[in-house]
Design a protein around this motif. Structure first.
Motif, PDB file in Angstrom:
ATOM      1  N   THR A 377       5.395  39.474 -15.392  1.00 47.35           N
ATOM      2  CA  THR A 377       6.018  39.777 -14.101  1.00 47.35           C
ATOM      3  C   THR A 377       7.404  39.175 -14.011  1.00 47.35           C
ATOM      4  OG1 THR A 377       3.848  39.861 -13.024  1.00 47.35           O
ATOM      5  CG2 THR A 377       5.770  39.547 -11.603  1.00 47.35           C
ATOM      6  N   ALA A 378       7.539  37.937 -14.471  1.00 46.29           N
ATOM      7  CA  ALA A 378       8.842  37.276 -14.429  1.00 46.29           C
ATOM      8  C   ALA A 378       9.848  37.989 -15.319  1.00 46.29           C
ATOM      9  CB  ALA A 378       8.691  35.819 -14.868  1.00 46.29           C
ATOM     10  N   PHE A 379       9.401  38.414 -16.487  1.00 49.02           N
ATOM     11  CA  PHE A 379      10.286  39.115 -17.410  1.00 49.02           C
ATOM     12  C   PHE A 379      10.800  40.409 -16.782  1.00 49.02           C
ATOM     13  CE2 PHE A 379      11.040  42.152 -20.868  1.00 49.02           C
ATOM     14  CZ  PHE A 379      11.885  41.421 -21.679  1.00 49.02           C
ATOM     15  N   GLN A 380       9.908  41.133 -16.114  1.00 54.39           N
ATOM     16  CA  GLN A 380      10.312  42.383 -15.467  1.00 54.39           C
ATOM     17  C   GLN A 380      11.307  42.118 -14.352  1.00 54.39           C
ATOM     18  OE1 GLN A 380       7.131  44.580 -13.689  1.00 54.39           O
ATOM     19  NE2 GLN A 380       8.409  46.292 -13.084  1.00 54.39           N
ATOM     20  N   GLU A 381      11.050  41.090 -13.536  1.00 50.77           N
ATOM     21  CA  GLU A 381      11.951  40.780 -12.423  1.00 50.77           C
ATOM     22  C   GLU A 381      13.351  40.436 -12.923  1.00 50.77           C
ATOM     23  OE1 GLU A 381       8.576  38.951  -9.352  1.00 50.77           O
ATOM     24  OE2 GLU A 381      10.065  37.646 -10.302  1.00 50.77           O
ATOM     25  N   VAL A 382      13.431  39.594 -13.953  1.00 44.92           N
ATOM     26  CA  VAL A 382      14.745  39.202 -14.473  1.00 44.92           C
ATOM     27  C   VAL A 382      15.439  40.404 -15.108  1.00 44.92           C
ATOM     28  CG1 VAL A 382      15.939  37.729 -16.140  1.00 44.92           C
ATOM     29  CG2 VAL A 382      14.048  36.812 -14.808  1.00 44.92           C
ATOM     30  N   SER A 383      14.712  41.171 -15.896  1.00 45.18           N
ATOM     31  CA  SER A 383      15.305  42.322 -16.571  1.00 45.18           C
ATOM     32  C   SER A 383      15.808  43.354 -15.568  1.00 45.18           C
ATOM     33  CB  SER A 383      14.279  42.960 -17.517  1.00 45.18           C
ATOM     34  OG  SER A 383      13.868  42.041 -18.510  1.00 45.18           O
ATOM     35  N   ASP A 384      14.990  43.660 -14.554  1.00 44.46           N
ATOM     36  CA  ASP A 384      15.401  44.642 -13.548  1.00 44.46           C
ATOM     37  C   ASP A 384      16.639  44.175 -12.797  1.00 44.46           C
ATOM     38  OD1 ASP A 384      13.289  46.204 -14.296  1.00 44.46           O
ATOM     39  OD2 ASP A 384      12.029  45.737 -12.563  1.00 44.46           O
ATOM     40  N   ALA A 385      16.672  42.887 -12.430  1.00 47.91           N
ATOM     41  CA  ALA A 385      17.821  42.369 -11.686  1.00 47.91           C
ATOM     42  C   ALA A 385      19.087  42.401 -12.536  1.00 47.91           C
ATOM     43  CB  ALA A 385      17.535  40.949 -11.200  1.00 47.91           C
ATOM     44  N   LEU A 386      18.953  42.084 -13.820  1.00 47.80           N
ATOM     45  CA  LEU A 386      20.125  42.112 -14.704  1.00 47.80           C
ATOM     46  C   LEU A 386      20.635  43.541 -14.883  1.00 47.80           C
ATOM     47  CD1 LEU A 386      19.109  39.544 -17.480  1.00 47.80           C
ATOM     48  CD2 LEU A 386      20.959  39.305 -15.815  1.00 47.80           C
ATOM     49  N   GLN A 387      19.714  44.482 -15.049  1.00 41.57           N
ATOM     50  CA  GLN A 387      20.125  45.864 -15.245  1.00 41.57           C
ATOM     51  C   GLN A 387      20.772  46.454 -13.992  1.00 41.57           C
ATOM     52  OE1 GLN A 387      20.092  47.530 -18.067  1.00 41.57           O
ATOM     53  NE2 GLN A 387      19.136  45.846 -19.205  1.00 41.57           N
ATOM     54  N   ALA A 388      20.366  45.969 -12.813  1.00 43.00           N
ATOM     55  CA  ALA A 388      20.876  46.544 -11.563  1.00 43.00           C
ATOM     56  C   ALA A 388      22.262  46.033 -11.200  1.00 43.00           C
ATOM     57  CB  ALA A 388      19.908  46.234 -10.421  1.00 43.00           C
ATOM     58  N   ARG A 389      22.702  44.924 -11.803  1.00 46.33           N
ATOM     59  CA  ARG A 389      23.979  44.341 -11.396  1.00 46.33           C
ATOM     60  C   ARG A 389      25.124  45.333 -11.524  1.00 46.33           C
ATOM     61  NH1 ARG A 389      25.088  38.903 -14.490  1.00 46.33           N
ATOM     62  NH2 ARG A 389      24.492  40.279 -16.204  1.00 46.33           N
ATOM     63  N   GLY A 390      25.283  45.916 -12.702  1.00 40.20           N
ATOM     64  CA  GLY A 390      26.405  46.815 -12.933  1.00 40.20           C
ATOM     65  C   GLY A 390      26.325  48.084 -12.107  1.00 40.20           C
ATOM     66  N   SER A 391      25.120  48.623 -11.949  1.00 39.60           N
ATOM     67  CA  SER A 391      24.987  49.882 -11.206  1.00 39.60           C
ATOM     68  C   SER A 391      25.330  49.702  -9.735  1.00 39.60           C
ATOM     69  CB  SER A 391      23.572  50.439 -11.363  1.00 39.60           C
ATOM     70  OG  SER A 391      22.619  49.548 -10.816  1.00 39.60           O
ATOM     71  N   PHE A 392      24.973  48.558  -9.154  1.00 40.11           N
ATOM     72  CA  PHE A 392      25.309  48.327  -7.747  1.00 40.11           C
ATOM     73  C   PHE A 392      26.830  48.217  -7.562  1.00 40.11           C
ATOM     74  CE2 PHE A 392      20.869  46.753  -6.853  1.00 40.11           C
ATOM     75  CZ  PHE A 392      20.603  47.713  -5.895  1.00 40.11           C
ATOM     76  N   THR A 393      27.510  47.610  -8.516  1.00 37.44           N
ATOM     77  CA  THR A 393      28.969  47.506  -8.420  1.00 37.44           C
ATOM     78  C   THR A 393      29.606  48.889  -8.467  1.00 37.44           C
ATOM     79  OG1 THR A 393      28.931  45.322  -9.455  1.00 37.44           O
ATOM     80  CG2 THR A 393      31.026  46.516  -9.482  1.00 37.44           C
ATOM     81  N   GLU A 394      29.151  49.731  -9.399  1.00 38.45           N
ATOM     82  CA  GLU A 394      29.678  51.098  -9.486  1.00 38.45           C
ATOM     83  C   GLU A 394      29.365  51.893  -8.228  1.00 38.45           C
ATOM     84  OE1 GLU A 394      28.045  52.790 -12.983  1.00 38.45           O
ATOM     85  OE2 GLU A 394      29.044  51.395 -14.365  1.00 38.45           O
ATOM     86  N   GLN A 395      28.136  51.728  -7.705  1.00 34.51           N
ATOM     87  CA  GLN A 395      27.751  52.465  -6.502  1.00 34.51           C
ATOM     88  C   GLN A 395      28.590  52.032  -5.300  1.00 34.51           C
ATOM     89  OE1 GLN A 395      23.592  52.110  -5.580  1.00 34.51           O
ATOM     90  NE2 GLN A 395      23.684  53.534  -3.859  1.00 34.51           N
ATOM     91  N   GLU A 396      28.868  50.748  -5.200  1.00 35.06           N
ATOM     92  CA  GLU A 396      29.686  50.265  -4.088  1.00 35.06           C
ATOM     93  C   GLU A 396      31.107  50.824  -4.168  1.00 35.06           C
ATOM     94  OE1 GLU A 396      31.085  46.023  -2.065  1.00 35.06           O
ATOM     95  OE2 GLU A 396      30.499  46.115  -4.171  1.00 35.06           O
ATOM     96  N   GLN A 397      31.674  50.845  -5.360  1.00 33.55           N
ATOM     97  CA  GLN A 397      33.028  51.385  -5.515  1.00 33.55           C
ATOM     98  C   GLN A 397      33.068  52.867  -5.151  1.00 33.55           C
ATOM     99  OE1 GLN A 397      33.869  50.431  -9.590  1.00 33.55           O
ATOM    100  NE2 GLN A 397      34.399  48.298  -9.160  1.00 33.55           N
TER     101      GLN A 397
END
Length: 476
Positions: A377-397
Motif C-alpha cells: 500500500t505504501a509503495f502504491q501511494e508513493v508511486s502514484d503521488a510521484l507520477q501525479a506531480r508532473g501531470s498536475f503542473t501541466e494541467q494547471e498551466q
C-alpha cells in the motif's frame, strides 16, 4: 535460609534466561526495489518538518493547536502510555517480589487439646522477609512476554507518529479546501456583480428599443443562477470551517477577508525526490515500522507458547525471627526461615498448550501478511503521488491558459453585443465558460497541493524537522 540453599537458588537464577522464541527473520520486501527506470538512488533525502513545508502563519498556528487539542492524537498518546506501563508490568515478573511481613497471634486451647492437659493461651509473633511464588524463568516464558510487550509498546509509539503525521496532513488539506471554497465564493460574488451589471445593461437597451424581452429574461436567469451558485459556496465554506474546527479541537480564529489568489502561497515545495526511490524510503513510514514491531511481538509470543510445554518452577521462601514474646523477636536464637520450591510439569491439558502454540504461530503469519500488505500500500501511494506531480503542473498551466482565453472571449462577446453585431446568448455562453474555467483552475490547484501533502505523508516524513531518510542500507 542457609548458604547451600542460597547458592542453589542463585545457580538456578543464573541458568534462567534462554527463550524458545524463533529467531526473527525480516520478511522480504514484496515490491520492486524502485518505482521508476532511474536506479541511481541518492545517499540521503532530508524531508522538511511541517513548519518548513507549510508557510502560511495561520495554517501553522492551526496545526499547533490541533497537535495540542485533537482527541484522536490524545488517544494515541494514551495508548503509548498504556503500552509503556504494560511493558513495565511484564518486566517486573522477572524479579522476585520481596515483602516484609509481620504477624502476631494469640490462641486459647482447651484442656483436651492441650499437650499439658490444662487449658492454655498460646502467643506467637514473627517478622520476616519473604519471597512468594517467584517463577524461575528457565525456558524464557516471562522473557518472551516481556519482549512481546516491548514490541507492542514500540508499535504504539509508531502509531502515535502515524497519527501525528496524519493529523498534520488532514489539517492542511482541510485548510486548503476551505481556502479553495472561499476563493470560489469570491469568484461567484464577482460573477453575481457582473451578471447584475449585465441585467442593468440589457434592460437599458430594451427600454431604448435596442433589445428584446428574451434577452432581458436570459440575463435574469443567468443572474439567479449565479446567486444560487454563490449560496452553494457559502454553505460549503461554513461546512469547511466546521470540519476544520473538529480537527483543530478548538474554535477557529478569524480568517483574512480575502483568500490568497494562488493557493501555492500556502505551501512550500518539497525537495526534489528521485523517481526511483520509493521502496527505499518505505522503511521510514511509521505504519510500516508499526507493522514490523507487531510482527516481532507475535514472534515473541511463540516463545511463551512453547515454554508452556516445559516444567514451571516456583520458589517461595522467607527468613526472619519468631518468638512467643514480642520483646524476644530480635533476641539471639529467634531466627527462623523457610524455603519451599515447587515444580509443575504439564502432562495432559486437553490439547490447550498445542492449540495456544498454533494460535501464536498463526498470528505470526497474519502479521507477516499485514506487514507485506502495508508495504505494498505504501509503495502504491508513493508511486502514484510521484507520477501525479508532473501531470498536475501541466494541467494547471493548461487550465490557466484556458481561463485567459475565455476571459478574452467574454470581452469580445460583450463588445460585439454592445455594438449590435451579436445577440446576448454569446455573452451568456462566454461568461458561463469563464466561470467554469476559473472554478476548475481553483480545483486543479487544490488537487496539486493535496498531492504534495499526500506525497509528504506517504514518505513518512515531517514529524521531526532534523530527521533524515536514509535511502541506503537494509530493505523495508
Amino acid at each position: 535460609m542457609n548458604r547451600k540453599a542460597l547458592t542453589a537458588l542463585l545457580a538456578t537464577l543464573t541458568v534462567a534466561g534462554c527463550t524458545l522464541a524463533p529467531d526473527y527473520q525480516q520478511p522480504d520486501s514484496p515490491v520492486p526495489a524502485t518505482a521508476g527506470d532511474d536506479e541511481r538512488i541518492a545517499e540521503q533525502l532530508v524531508l522538511p518538518g511541517w513548519e518548513a513545508l507549510f508557510q502560511d502563519p495561520q495554517l501553522q498556528q492551526l496545526i499547533r493547536t490541533a497537535l495540542s487539542n485533537n482527541r484522536d492524537l490524545r488517544l494515541a498518546l494514551l495508548d503509548v502510555a498504556e503500552a509503556r506501563a504494560q511493558y513495565r508490568i511484564e518486566g517486573a515478573a522477572l524479579y522476585p517480589e520481596l515483602s516484609v511481613d509481620g504477624d502476631g497471634s494469640r490462641q486459647r486451647l482447651p484442656a483436651d487439646l492441650s499437650q499439658t492437659g490444662d487449658s492454655e493461651i498460646q502467643t506467637q509473633y514473627s517478622v520476616g522477609l519473604g519471597v512468594a511464588a517467584y517463577e524461575v524463568d528457565l525456558f524464557g516464558r516471562l522473557r518472551s512476554l516481556k519482549q512481546s510487550a516491548l514490541q507492542q509498546y514500540l508499535a504504539t509509539e509508531e502509531a502515535r507518529r502515524s497519527a501525528h503525521i496524519t493529523l498534520v496532513s488532514e489539517v492542511a488539506n482541510a485548510y486548503l479546501t476551505l481556502q479553495a471554497d472561499r476563493r470560489n465564493l469570491r469568484i461567484s460574488r464577482e460573477t453575481v456583480e457582473a451578471q447584475q451589471e449585465s441585467v442593468d445593461l440589457v434592460k437599458g437597451r430594451f427600454d431604448l428599443g435596442l433589445g428584446s424581452e428574451l434577452e432581458v429574461r436570459q440575463a435574469e436567469v443567468a443572474l439567479e443562477t449565479a446567486r444560487a451558485n454563490q449560496a452553494r459556496f457559502k454553505r460549503l465554506v461554513a461546512q469547511d470551517r466546521n470540519a476544520l474546527a473538529v480537527l483543530v479541537g478548538a474554535p477557529l480564529p478569524p480568517l483574512p477577508d480575502s483568500p490568497a489568489e494562488d493557493l501555492d502561497t500556502e505551501l512550500a515545495a518539497l525537495p526534489e525526490i528521485p523517481a526511483g526511490v520509493p521502496s527505499a524510503v518505505l522503511r521510514q513510514r511509521p505504519d510500516i515500522q508499526q507493522a514490523e514491531y507487531s510482527l516481532k511481538a507475535a514472534n515473541a509470543n511463540i516463545g511463551a507458547a512453547r515454554a508452556a510445554f516445559f516444567p514451571r518452577i516456583a520458589l517461595t521462601g522467607s527468613a526472619g525471627t519468631a518468638s512467643s514474646e514480642l520483646s524476644g523477636l530480635f533476641e539471639s536464637g529467634s531466627e527462623s526461615w523457610s524455603f519451599s520450591p515447587s515444580i509443575s510439569l504439564p502432562i495432559f491439558s486437553g490439547g490447550r498448550n498445542r492449540a495456544n502454540l498454533d494460535v501464536a504461530e498463526v498470528r505470526r503469519d497474519q502479521n507477516v501478511a499485514r506487514y507485506e500488505q502495508t508495504i505494498q500500500t505504501a509503495f502504491q501511494e508513493v508511486s502514484d503521488a510521484l507520477q501525479a506531480r508532473g501531470s498536475f503542473t501541466e494541467q494547471e498551466q493548461a487550465q490557466q491558459a484556458l481561463v485567459t482565453a475565455t476571459r478574452r472571449s467574454l470581452a469580445l462577446a460583450e463588445a460585439r453585443y454592445e455594438q449590435g453585431a451579436d445577440d446576448y446568448l454569446a455573452v451568456l455562453d462566454a461568461r458561463r465558460e469563464l466561470l467554469s474555467a476559473e472554478q476548475e483552475l481553483v480545483s486543479v490547484r487544490l488537487q496539486k497541493l493535496a498531492n504534495r501533502i499526500t506525497l509528504y505523508r506517504a514518505l513518512g516524513g515531517g514529524v521531526f524537522p532534523d530527521r533524515a531518510i536514509q535511502l541506503s542500507g537494509r530493505n523495508p
